[in-house]
Design a protein around this motif. Structure first.
Motif, PDB file in Angstrom:
ATOM      1  N   PRO A  40     -14.780   7.528  10.744  1.00  0.00           N
ATOM      2  CA  PRO A  40     -15.599   6.770  11.692  1.00  0.00           C
ATOM      3  C   PRO A  40     -14.983   5.424  12.055  1.00  0.00           C
ATOM      4  N   ASN A  41     -14.141   4.875  11.214  1.00  0.00           N
ATOM      5  CA  ASN A  41     -13.479   3.610  11.549  1.00  0.00           C
ATOM      6  C   ASN A  41     -12.167   3.471  10.766  1.00  0.00           C
ATOM      7  N   GLN A  42     -11.403   2.452  11.106  1.00  0.00           N
ATOM      8  CA  GLN A  42     -10.046   2.293  10.581  1.00  0.00           C
ATOM      9  C   GLN A  42     -10.004   2.019   9.076  1.00  0.00           C
ATOM     10  N   THR A  43     -11.049   1.448   8.531  1.00  0.00           N
ATOM     11  CA  THR A  43     -10.999   1.048   7.121  1.00  0.00           C
ATOM     12  C   THR A  43     -11.663   2.060   6.203  1.00  0.00           C
ATOM     13  N   PHE A  44     -12.109   3.173   6.766  1.00  0.00           N
ATOM     14  CA  PHE A  44     -12.892   4.138   5.974  1.00  0.00           C
ATOM     15  C   PHE A  44     -12.157   4.576   4.701  1.00  0.00           C
ATOM     16  N   TYR A  45     -10.889   5.011   4.817  1.00  0.00           N
ATOM     17  CA  TYR A  45     -10.187   5.536   3.635  1.00  0.00           C
ATOM     18  C   TYR A  45      -9.708   4.417   2.704  1.00  0.00           C
ATOM     19  N   SER A  46      -9.334   3.274   3.272  1.00  0.00           N
ATOM     20  CA  SER A  46      -8.963   2.179   2.360  1.00  0.00           C
ATOM     21  C   SER A  46     -10.185   1.680   1.603  1.00  0.00           C
ATOM     22  N   ASP A  47     -11.344   1.692   2.271  1.00  0.00           N
ATOM     23  CA  ASP A  47     -12.585   1.352   1.560  1.00  0.00           C
ATOM     24  C   ASP A  47     -12.855   2.360   0.445  1.00  0.00           C
ATOM     25  N   TRP A  48     -12.626   3.637   0.764  1.00  0.00           N
ATOM     26  CA  TRP A  48     -12.874   4.684  -0.232  1.00  0.00           C
ATOM     27  C   TRP A  48     -11.981   4.474  -1.454  1.00  0.00           C
ATOM     28  N   ARG A 120      -5.780   6.517  14.167  1.00  0.00           N
ATOM     29  CA  ARG A 120      -7.245   6.384  14.172  1.00  0.00           C
ATOM     30  C   ARG A 120      -7.803   6.172  12.769  1.00  0.00           C
ATOM     31  N   GLY A 121      -6.922   6.006  11.784  1.00  0.00           N
ATOM     32  CA  GLY A 121      -7.389   5.610  10.452  1.00  0.00           C
ATOM     33  C   GLY A 121      -7.349   6.701   9.408  1.00  0.00           C
ATOM     34  N   GLN A 122      -6.766   7.869   9.742  1.00  0.00           N
ATOM     35  CA  GLN A 122      -6.722   8.942   8.744  1.00  0.00           C
ATOM     36  C   GLN A 122      -5.486   8.747   7.868  1.00  0.00           C
ATOM     37  N   LYS A 123      -5.575   7.755   7.009  1.00  0.00           N
ATOM     38  CA  LYS A 123      -4.478   7.425   6.108  1.00  0.00           C
ATOM     39  C   LYS A 123      -5.005   6.525   4.997  1.00  0.00           C
ATOM     40  N   PHE A 124      -4.329   6.523   3.862  1.00  0.00           N
ATOM     41  CA  PHE A 124      -4.687   5.598   2.784  1.00  0.00           C
ATOM     42  C   PHE A 124      -3.516   5.478   1.831  1.00  0.00           C
ATOM     43  N   SER A 125      -3.537   4.401   1.070  1.00  0.00           N
ATOM     44  CA  SER A 125      -2.506   4.214   0.053  1.00  0.00           C
ATOM     45  C   SER A 125      -3.180   3.954  -1.280  1.00  0.00           C
ATOM     46  N   ILE A 126      -2.502   4.351  -2.352  1.00  0.00           N
ATOM     47  CA  ILE A 126      -3.018   4.113  -3.697  1.00  0.00           C
ATOM     48  C   ILE A 126      -1.873   3.637  -4.576  1.00  0.00           C
ATOM     49  N   ASP A 127      -2.226   2.967  -5.653  1.00  0.00           N
ATOM     50  CA  ASP A 127      -1.224   2.531  -6.618  1.00  0.00           C
ATOM     51  C   ASP A 127      -1.543   3.236  -7.933  1.00  0.00           C
ATOM     52  N   VAL A 128      -0.734   4.202  -8.302  1.00  0.00           N
ATOM     53  CA  VAL A 128      -1.013   5.019  -9.474  1.00  0.00           C
ATOM     54  C   VAL A 128      -0.521   4.294 -10.725  1.00  0.00           C
ATOM     55  N   LYS A 129      -1.400   4.148 -11.701  1.00  0.00           N
ATOM     56  CA  LYS A 129      -1.100   3.403 -12.929  1.00  0.00           C
ATOM     57  C   LYS A 129      -0.705   4.339 -14.066  1.00  0.00           C
ATOM     58  N   TRP A 130       0.061   3.797 -14.992  1.00  0.00           N
ATOM     59  CA  TRP A 130       0.243   4.472 -16.274  1.00  0.00           C
ATOM     60  C   TRP A 130      -1.098   4.492 -17.002  1.00  0.00           C
ATOM     61  N   PRO A 131      -1.313   5.471 -17.901  1.00  0.00           N
ATOM     62  CA  PRO A 131      -2.598   5.551 -18.596  1.00  0.00           C
ATOM     63  C   PRO A 131      -2.981   4.269 -19.336  1.00  0.00           C
ATOM     64  N   PHE A 132      -2.021   3.597 -19.957  1.00  0.00           N
ATOM     65  CA  PHE A 132      -2.341   2.335 -20.627  1.00  0.00           C
ATOM     66  C   PHE A 132      -1.577   1.238 -19.925  1.00  0.00           C
ATOM     67  N   SER A 133      -2.273   0.512 -19.064  1.00  0.00           N
ATOM     68  CA  SER A 133      -1.564  -0.412 -18.188  1.00  0.00           C
ATOM     69  C   SER A 133      -0.864  -1.520 -18.966  1.00  0.00           C
ATOM     70  N   THR A 134      -1.364  -1.855 -20.177  1.00  0.00           N
ATOM     71  CA  THR A 134      -0.729  -2.925 -20.951  1.00  0.00           C
ATOM     72  C   THR A 134       0.657  -2.518 -21.422  1.00  0.00           C
ATOM     73  N   TYR A 135       0.954  -1.203 -21.441  1.00  0.00           N
ATOM     74  CA  TYR A 135       2.275  -0.741 -21.867  1.00  0.00           C
ATOM     75  C   TYR A 135       3.263  -0.667 -20.711  1.00  0.00           C
ATOM     76  N   ALA A 136       2.787  -0.884 -19.487  1.00  0.00           N
ATOM     77  CA  ALA A 136       3.698  -0.812 -18.340  1.00  0.00           C
ATOM     78  C   ALA A 136       4.712  -1.947 -18.442  1.00  0.00           C
ATOM     79  N   PRO A 137       5.964  -1.686 -18.114  1.00  0.00           N
ATOM     80  CA  PRO A 137       6.949  -2.767 -18.171  1.00  0.00           C
ATOM     81  C   PRO A 137       6.563  -3.866 -17.203  1.00  0.00           C
ATOM     82  N   SER A 138       6.657  -5.113 -17.656  1.00  0.00           N
ATOM     83  CA  SER A 138       6.295  -6.199 -16.753  1.00  0.00           C
ATOM     84  C   SER A 138       7.490  -6.500 -15.862  1.00  0.00           C
TER      85      SER A 138
END
Ligand SMILES: *[C@@H]1O[C@H](CO)[C@@H](O)[C@H](O)[C@H]1NC(C)=O
Length: 144
Positions: A40-48, A120-138
């Protein structure tokens, strides 16, 4: 010290992988009840996506009717709605439920490549995390 760090690193990887394979993984239906289509609008999937945390092992579920597809693209192509070097998942023209598991941590960009659906807004991006984010290399500091 160095040897110990290597061992600990290896253990972390093993722990992460077993966690990813466990039943903790979640299924996310892209767009919720609306599914995957021209929103319905441009931000629909980023909101999701914005209130969700995506972790290695989680699944994305795309539900759609009609002529749609899913492409994973690079950031530039996501921003511009262009589609070189793309992985496209298509389905039957009628009803498709397409599920895949997130296996690679980091940013991912998804669009529909049909007509001007992406614009028309049918797109989105995600940032996939490691299961324990504190172990991710800084990130390496850039200043000395
Ligand atoms: C976009 O559409 C959704 C669903 O109809 C609605 O909840 C949301 O408030 C809308 N956002 C904007 C910016 O209009």
């Amino acid at each position: 010290m160095g040897k110990h760090m290597g061992l600990i690193g290896l253990l972390m990887v093993v722990v992460c992988l077993s966690f990813a394979a466990s039943s903790e993984a979640r299924r996310y239906i892209v767009g919720g009840d609306f599914g995957w289509g021209i929103p319905p609008n441009q931000t629909f999937y980023s909101d999701w996506a914005s209130d969700k945390t995506f972790i290695v092992g989680d699944k994305l579920v795309f539900n759609w009717t009609g002529n749609q597809n899913v492409a994973e693209v690079r950031k530039e192509d996501y921003n511009n709605c262009t589609t070189p070097n793309t992985i496209i998942f298509t389905g039957s023209p009628n009803m498709t439920v397409f599920t895949f598991t997130l296996v690679i941590p980091g940013p991912h960009y998804y669009i529909c490549t049909i007509d001007d659906n992406c614009e028309r807004g049918q797109k989105f991006s995600i940032d996939v995390k490691w299961p324990f984010s504190t172990y991710a290399p800084s990130p390496t500091p850039t200043t000395p």
